[in-house]
Write a protein that holds these residues in place. Structure first.
Motif, PDB file in Angstrom:
ATOM      1  N   VAL A 105      13.777   8.907  -0.136  1.00  0.00           N
ATOM      2  CA  VAL A 105      15.083   8.571   0.430  1.00  0.00           C
ATOM      3  C   VAL A 105      16.105   8.781  -0.678  1.00  0.00           C
ATOM      4  N   SER A 106      17.160   9.511  -0.371  1.00  0.00           N
ATOM      5  CA  SER A 106      18.227   9.755  -1.347  1.00  0.00           C
ATOM      6  C   SER A 106      19.468   8.968  -0.949  1.00  0.00           C
ATOM      7  N   LEU A 107      19.944   8.150  -1.875  1.00  0.00           N
ATOM      8  CA  LEU A 107      21.164   7.369  -1.669  1.00  0.00           C
ATOM      9  C   LEU A 107      22.240   7.957  -2.561  1.00  0.00           C
ATOM     10  N   SER A 108      23.295   8.414  -1.947  1.00  0.00           N
ATOM     11  CA  SER A 108      24.397   9.028  -2.685  1.00  0.00           C
ATOM     12  C   SER A 108      25.674   8.238  -2.443  1.00  0.00           C
ATOM     13  N   GLN A 114       0.811  -1.218   0.000  1.00  0.00           N
ATOM     14  CA  GLN A 114       0.000   0.000   0.000  1.00  0.00           C
ATOM     15  C   GLN A 114       0.843   1.266   0.000  1.00  0.00           C
ATOM     16  N   ARG A 115       2.143   1.132   0.225  1.00  0.00           N
ATOM     17  CA  ARG A 115       2.997   2.309   0.357  1.00  0.00           C
ATOM     18  C   ARG A 115       4.077   2.316  -0.708  1.00  0.00           C
ATOM     19  N   LEU A 116       4.317   3.487  -1.270  1.00  0.00           N
ATOM     20  CA  LEU A 116       5.423   3.674  -2.210  1.00  0.00           C
ATOM     21  C   LEU A 116       6.370   4.734  -1.655  1.00  0.00           C
ATOM     22  N   VAL A 117       7.652   4.425  -1.738  1.00  0.00           N
ATOM     23  CA  VAL A 117       8.702   5.349  -1.313  1.00  0.00           C
ATOM     24  C   VAL A 117       9.583   5.610  -2.519  1.00  0.00           C
ATOM     25  N   LYS A 118       9.874   6.873  -2.763  1.00  0.00           N
ATOM     26  CA  LYS A 118      10.768   7.225  -3.864  1.00  0.00           C
ATOM     27  C   LYS A 118      12.205   7.128  -3.366  1.00  0.00           C
ATOM     28  N   VAL A 119      13.039   6.361  -4.081  1.00  0.00           N
ATOM     29  CA  VAL A 119      14.462   6.261  -3.765  1.00  0.00           C
ATOM     30  C   VAL A 119      15.212   6.958  -4.896  1.00  0.00           C
ATOM     31  N   GLU A 120      15.953   8.001  -4.538  1.00  0.00           N
ATOM     32  CA  GLU A 120      16.756   8.740  -5.509  1.00  0.00           C
ATOM     33  C   GLU A 120      18.200   8.249  -5.429  1.00  0.00           C
ATOM     34  N   ALA A 171      20.009  10.268   2.836  1.00  0.00           N
ATOM     35  CA  ALA A 171      19.293  11.424   3.359  1.00  0.00           C
ATOM     36  C   ALA A 171      17.799  11.171   3.196  1.00  0.00           C
ATOM     37  N   PRO A 172      16.978  11.566   4.127  1.00  0.00           N
ATOM     38  CA  PRO A 172      17.335  12.151   5.410  1.00  0.00           C
ATOM     39  C   PRO A 172      18.071  11.132   6.275  1.00  0.00           C
ATOM     40  N   SER A 173      18.872  11.612   7.184  1.00  0.00           N
ATOM     41  CA  SER A 173      19.739  10.735   7.965  1.00  0.00           C
ATOM     42  C   SER A 173      18.958   9.718   8.793  1.00  0.00           C
ATOM     43  N   GLU A 192      22.438   3.969 -12.875  1.00  0.00           N
ATOM     44  CA  GLU A 192      21.758   3.527 -14.095  1.00  0.00           C
ATOM     45  C   GLU A 192      20.398   4.225 -14.230  1.00  0.00           C
ATOM     46  N   VAL A 193      19.711   4.397 -13.096  1.00  0.00           N
ATOM     47  CA  VAL A 193      18.440   5.128 -13.064  1.00  0.00           C
ATOM     48  C   VAL A 193      18.559   6.208 -11.996  1.00  0.00           C
ATOM     49  N   SER A 194      17.865   7.305 -12.176  1.00  0.00           N
ATOM     50  CA  SER A 194      17.967   8.395 -11.206  1.00  0.00           C
ATOM     51  C   SER A 194      17.052   8.196  -9.997  1.00  0.00           C
ATOM     52  N   SER A 195      15.978   7.401 -10.159  1.00  0.00           N
ATOM     53  CA  SER A 195      15.076   7.146  -9.032  1.00  0.00           C
ATOM     54  C   SER A 195      14.213   5.921  -9.323  1.00  0.00           C
ATOM     55  N   MET A 196      13.638   5.395  -8.247  1.00  0.00           N
ATOM     56  CA  MET A 196      12.713   4.264  -8.334  1.00  0.00           C
ATOM     57  C   MET A 196      11.610   4.473  -7.294  1.00  0.00           C
ATOM     58  N   LEU A 197      10.423   4.006  -7.607  1.00  0.00           N
ATOM     59  CA  LEU A 197       9.359   3.930  -6.610  1.00  0.00           C
ATOM     60  C   LEU A 197       9.353   2.502  -6.092  1.00  0.00           C
ATOM     61  N   VAL A 198       9.485   2.342  -4.774  1.00  0.00           N
ATOM     62  CA  VAL A 198       9.615   1.009  -4.192  1.00  0.00           C
ATOM     63  C   VAL A 198       8.600   0.800  -3.085  1.00  0.00           C
TER      64      VAL A 198
END
Length: 178
Positions: free
Chosen positions: A166-169, A63-69, A120-122, A85-91
């Motif tokens: 959520v941003s993964l760098s 039921q929940r989608l989180v955007k991962v950048e 981020a966020p931490s 390879e991709v800039s973001s995904m909905l997971v």
């Protein structure tokens, strides 16, 4: 009461010797202390790793989608290309996903790279779990080699509801030993 010049000189020499020793010891211990602190608090965006079987134990929150950048940074103006390879995904939290980062050594000599992650966020870092990551070890690149480097992760369903992105760098460092 005055101190004799000889005693003052001995104390000064002792202090001048002791100060660099203490500073070196403090600097040497800061990395392990910082790592323990980050592991306990989830600060600095350090992510955790889990086994594949542990990743499949999570209940999927359909039921929940989180955007991962996905972001990439080159450090030290290294002579390579590095990008997701991709800039973001909905997971869906609880479901394992795989993506790749692409890196290319642009030199005509072998290089070694080490990727350091940050989330981020931490406070999301404690919920971002990796089962496979190129960041777990140094990556050797042959001259002019292009690599596809996999990342398999799962977002813990316990991720707080107020976190929707959520941003993964990754910062890629040159770890070549000359």
């Amino acid at each position: 009461m005055t101190l004799k010049p000889k005693l003052i000189k001995k104390r000064t020499i002792a202090h001048l010797f002791l100060i660099p020793v203490v500073m070196f010891g403090f600097g040497y211990l800061m990395v392990p202390i910082y790592n323990v602190f980050c592991d306990l608090t989830g600060l600095n965006g350090k992510t955790g790793s889990i086994s594949v079987s542990q990743a499949h134990e999570f209940e999927i929150d359909a039921q929940r989608l989180v955007k991962v950048e996905f972001l990439s940074v080159l450090n030290q103006q290294a002579p390579w290309k590095f990008a997701p390879e991709v800039s973001s995904m909905l997971v869906n939290p609880g479901k394992p996903y795989t993506t790749n980062y692409i890196a290319a050594n642009q030199l005509s000599q072998e290089m070694v790279g080490q990727a350091i992650p940050s989330v981020a966020p931490s406070k999301a870092a404690a919920y971002f779990k990796k089962t496979e990551c190129f960041c777990f070890s140094q990556q050797k690149f042959a001259a002019n080699e292009l690599k596809q480097m996999p990342l398999t992760f799962v977002i813990d369903p316990a991720l707080p509801d107020d976190i929707n992105t959520v941003s993964l760098s990754y910062t890629l460092f040159d770890a070549t030993v000359e």
